[in-house]
Design a protein around this motif. Structure first.
Motif, mmCIF file in Angstrom:
data_model
loop_
_atom_site.group_PDB
_atom_site.id
_atom_site.type_symbol
_atom_site.label_atom_id
_atom_site.label_comp_id
_atom_site.label_asym_id
_atom_site.label_seq_id
_atom_site.Cartn_x
_atom_site.Cartn_y
_atom_site.Cartn_z
ATOM 1 N N HIS A 1 21.878 -4.691 11.525
ATOM 2 C CA HIS A 1 21.382 -3.491 10.859
ATOM 3 C C HIS A 1 21.725 -2.251 11.695
ATOM 4 C CE1 HIS A 1 18.698 -6.748 9.298
ATOM 5 N NE2 HIS A 1 19.002 -6.148 8.160
ATOM 6 N N PRO A 2 21.609 -1.067 11.105
ATOM 7 C CA PRO A 2 22.083 0.146 11.782
ATOM 8 C C PRO A 2 21.234 0.572 12.980
ATOM 9 C CG PRO A 2 21.899 0.461 9.403
ATOM 10 C CD PRO A 2 21.205 -0.812 9.721
ATOM 11 N N THR A 3 21.865 1.387 13.821
ATOM 12 C CA THR A 3 21.185 2.120 14.882
ATOM 13 C C THR A 3 21.249 3.603 14.526
ATOM 14 O OG1 THR A 3 21.720 0.494 16.596
ATOM 15 C CG2 THR A 3 21.208 2.732 17.327
ATOM 16 N N ILE A 4 20.094 4.238 14.470
ATOM 17 C CA ILE A 4 20.003 5.654 14.122
ATOM 18 C C ILE A 4 19.598 6.416 15.378
ATOM 19 C CG2 ILE A 4 19.060 7.336 12.510
ATOM 20 C CD1 ILE A 4 20.482 4.942 11.168
ATOM 21 N N LYS A 5 20.454 7.298 15.835
ATOM 22 C CA LYS A 5 20.203 8.032 17.069
ATOM 23 C C LYS A 5 19.225 9.194 16.840
ATOM 24 C CE LYS A 5 23.014 5.785 19.880
ATOM 25 N NZ LYS A 5 22.558 5.109 21.103
ATOM 26 N N ILE B 1 11.818 2.999 0.599
ATOM 27 C CA ILE B 1 12.553 2.868 1.859
ATOM 28 C C ILE B 1 12.516 1.414 2.330
ATOM 29 C CG2 ILE B 1 12.348 3.365 4.338
ATOM 30 C CD1 ILE B 1 11.821 6.245 3.655
ATOM 31 N N VAL B 2 13.657 0.928 2.820
ATOM 32 C CA VAL B 2 13.759 -0.419 3.388
ATOM 33 C C VAL B 2 14.427 -0.317 4.760
ATOM 34 C CG1 VAL B 2 14.708 -2.737 3.133
ATOM 35 C CG2 VAL B 2 13.924 -1.485 1.104
ATOM 36 N N ILE B 3 13.789 -0.888 5.769
ATOM 37 C CA ILE B 3 14.323 -0.873 7.136
ATOM 38 C C ILE B 3 14.412 -2.307 7.621
ATOM 39 C CG2 ILE B 3 13.965 -0.073 9.503
ATOM 40 C CD1 ILE B 3 12.399 2.291 8.349
ATOM 41 N N GLY B 4 15.626 -2.775 7.907
ATOM 42 C CA GLY B 4 15.862 -4.169 8.252
ATOM 43 C C GLY B 4 15.435 -4.549 9.663
ATOM 44 N N LEU C 1 0.799 -1.221 0.000
ATOM 45 C CA LEU C 1 0.000 0.000 0.000
ATOM 46 C C LEU C 1 0.836 1.277 0.000
ATOM 47 C CD1 LEU C 1 -2.809 -1.020 2.537
ATOM 48 C CD2 LEU C 1 -2.983 -0.887 0.037
ATOM 49 N N THR C 2 2.021 1.224 0.606
ATOM 50 C CA THR C 2 2.803 2.451 0.799
ATOM 51 C C THR C 2 4.105 2.497 0.012
ATOM 52 O OG1 THR C 2 4.074 1.608 2.702
ATOM 53 C CG2 THR C 2 1.901 2.580 3.163
ATOM 54 N N GLY C 3 4.605 1.334 -0.436
ATOM 55 C CA GLY C 3 5.911 1.306 -1.094
ATOM 56 C C GLY C 3 7.062 1.389 -0.122
ATOM 57 N N ILE C 4 6.782 1.239 1.161
ATOM 58 C CA ILE C 4 7.794 1.328 2.215
ATOM 59 C C ILE C 4 7.858 -0.013 2.930
ATOM 60 C CG2 ILE C 4 8.417 2.471 4.384
ATOM 61 C CD1 ILE C 4 6.748 4.894 3.300
ATOM 62 N N GLU C 5 9.052 -0.588 3.033
ATOM 63 C CA GLU C 5 9.203 -1.913 3.652
ATOM 64 C C GLU C 5 9.908 -1.777 4.999
ATOM 65 O OE1 GLU C 5 11.203 -6.303 2.808
ATOM 66 O OE2 GLU C 5 11.003 -4.848 1.178
ATOM 67 N N ILE C 6 9.183 -2.062 6.057
ATOM 68 C CA ILE C 6 9.745 -2.034 7.409
ATOM 69 C C ILE C 6 9.559 -3.411 8.023
ATOM 70 C CG2 ILE C 6 9.761 -0.898 9.656
ATOM 71 C CD1 ILE C 6 8.289 1.448 8.407
ATOM 72 N N HIS C 7 10.655 -4.066 8.364
ATOM 73 C CA HIS C 7 10.537 -5.386 9.001
ATOM 74 C C HIS C 7 9.855 -5.217 10.357
ATOM 75 C CE1 HIS C 7 11.569 -9.201 10.863
ATOM 76 N NE2 HIS C 7 11.894 -9.641 9.654
ATOM 77 N N PRO C 8 8.947 -6.108 10.697
ATOM 78 C CA PRO C 8 8.220 -5.965 11.971
ATOM 79 C C PRO C 8 9.108 -6.016 13.204
ATOM 80 C CG PRO C 8 7.619 -8.017 10.850
ATOM 81 C CD PRO C 8 8.410 -7.219 9.884
ATOM 82 N N GLY C 9 10.324 -6.530 13.063
ATOM 83 C CA GLY C 9 11.227 -6.581 14.206
ATOM 84 C C GLY C 9 11.960 -5.283 14.475
ATOM 85 N N ALA C 10 11.945 -4.351 13.536
ATOM 86 C CA ALA C 10 12.657 -3.084 13.710
ATOM 87 C C ALA C 10 12.067 -2.290 14.871
ATOM 88 C CB ALA C 10 12.594 -2.270 12.428
ATOM 89 N N LYS C 11 12.945 -1.580 15.590
ATOM 90 C CA LYS C 11 12.514 -0.770 16.726
ATOM 91 C C LYS C 11 12.538 0.704 16.317
ATOM 92 C CE LYS C 11 14.382 -4.088 20.062
ATOM 93 N NZ LYS C 11 15.366 -4.305 21.153
ATOM 94 N N ILE C 12 11.400 1.361 16.443
ATOM 95 C CA ILE C 12 11.257 2.739 15.981
ATOM 96 C C ILE C 12 10.771 3.611 17.128
ATOM 97 C CG2 ILE C 12 9.994 4.256 14.418
ATOM 98 C CD1 ILE C 12 9.962 2.028 12.385
ATOM 99 N N GLY C 13 11.448 4.742 17.332
ATOM 100 C CA GLY C 13 11.089 5.662 18.395
ATOM 101 C C GLY C 13 9.952 6.594 18.016
ATOM 102 N N ARG C 14 9.834 7.680 18.743
ATOM 103 C CA ARG C 14 8.755 8.632 18.545
ATOM 104 C C ARG C 14 9.097 9.638 17.444
ATOM 105 N NH1 ARG C 14 7.906 11.243 24.243
ATOM 106 N NH2 ARG C 14 6.372 12.443 23.046
ATOM 107 N N GLY D 1 13.867 6.289 -0.788
ATOM 108 C CA GLY D 1 14.909 5.378 -1.243
ATOM 109 C C GLY D 1 15.976 5.044 -0.240
ATOM 110 N N VAL D 2 15.810 5.417 1.019
ATOM 111 C CA VAL D 2 16.809 5.097 2.044
ATOM 112 C C VAL D 2 16.763 3.611 2.379
ATOM 113 C CG1 VAL D 2 17.324 5.373 4.513
ATOM 114 C CG2 VAL D 2 16.951 7.382 3.080
ATOM 115 N N THR D 3 17.932 3.018 2.567
ATOM 116 C CA THR D 3 18.027 1.623 3.003
ATOM 117 C C THR D 3 18.804 1.551 4.308
ATOM 118 O OG1 THR D 3 17.981 0.739 0.746
ATOM 119 C CG2 THR D 3 18.900 -0.682 2.458
ATOM 120 N N LEU D 4 18.185 0.956 5.308
ATOM 121 C CA LEU D 4 18.880 0.601 6.551
ATOM 122 C C LEU D 4 19.024 -0.915 6.507
ATOM 123 C CD1 LEU D 4 16.963 2.845 9.133
ATOM 124 C CD2 LEU D 4 18.916 3.434 7.690
ATOM 125 N N GLY D 5 20.123 -1.378 5.948
ATOM 126 C CA GLY D 5 20.268 -2.792 5.631
ATOM 127 C C GLY D 5 21.469 -3.442 6.275
#
Length: 215
Positions: free
Chosen positions: A119-123, A88-91, A65-78, A105-109
């Motif tokens: 996968h990366p940690t983004i502060k 966008i792809v988030i591992g 629906l969105t064209g954005i792939e976020i793995h359900p295990g990823a941890k996302i803040g506020r 088009g950002v990839t956190l892979g």
């Protein structure tokens, strides 16, 4: 924080970041990045309860629906803001702090060589711009910026700007970082490999000559 307060906070993050946003109803109905975050929260809930199949189904529906792939295990803040998020792809083991901005088009892979946290940690307050690739178990520091199209394979310090392939720090704590930009001295992996092969050939020739001398 309650569900509706959290959703309003997400929408306020859009207003803070996107001057094109005109009304709550517009943001609620038309911002795919916002929808992807909401889908992810639901998928992450099921993932944390070890209902992995349901979590992946939800994430795939979100991707469709969105064209954005976020793995359900990823941890996302506020207050994550995804702007023009197509591609966008988030591992799975990615961790994203508060007030982070991601562009199209950002990839956190991963690099394909790691296990566990791969996968990366983004502060907090970091910004990763269009087409950037942040790969591996590395950390992008607080308020750091990653330039468009960059490939980042190493940690980025707080309050730094990284550009290029591979990514290099060009600004840190508001000051430009001086680099030697003598292009004649930049690394050339093909040339380096050829030099190594030549050294090996020379060593073999020397050994052959020594063997001949013993006969």
């Amino acid at each position: 924080m309650g569900l509706f307060k959290r959703m309003k906070e997400d929408m306020n993050a859009v207003f803070d970041q996107d001057p094109a946003a005109k009304s709550y109803i517009e943001v609620f109905l038309t911002y795919a990045g916002l929808h992807a975050i909401w889908f992810h929260r639901l998928a992450h809930f099921f993932f944390n309860h070890r209902l992995f199949f349901i979590a992946r189904v939800i994430s795939q529906i979100s991707r469709f629906l969105t064209g954005i792939e976020i793995h359900p295990g990823a941890k996302i803040g506020r207050k994550l803001f995804i702007d023009h998020g197509m591609g966008i792809v988030i591992g799975e083991t990615s961790e994203i702090g508060d007030n982070v901005t991601l562009f199209q088009g950002v990839t956190l892979g991963g690099t394909g060589k790691e296990k566990g946290k791969r996968h990366p940690t983004i502060k907090d307050n970091a910004m990763i711009t269009t087409g950037a690739r942040v790969l591996g178990n590395i950390t992008i520091g607080n308020s750091a910026k990653v330039g468009a199209g960059s490939i980042v394979l190493q940690d980025v310090p707080d309050h730094s700007t990284v550009v290029g392939v591979p990514g290099r720090v060009v600004v840190q704590n508001g000051e430009k970082v001086k680099k030697n930009l003598d292009h004649q001295k930049l690394p050339d992996p093909v040339s380096d490999r050829c030099d190594k092969l030549q050294q090996e050939i020379d060593m073999l020739k020397e050994e052959i000559e020594q063997l001949k001398g013993r006969k």
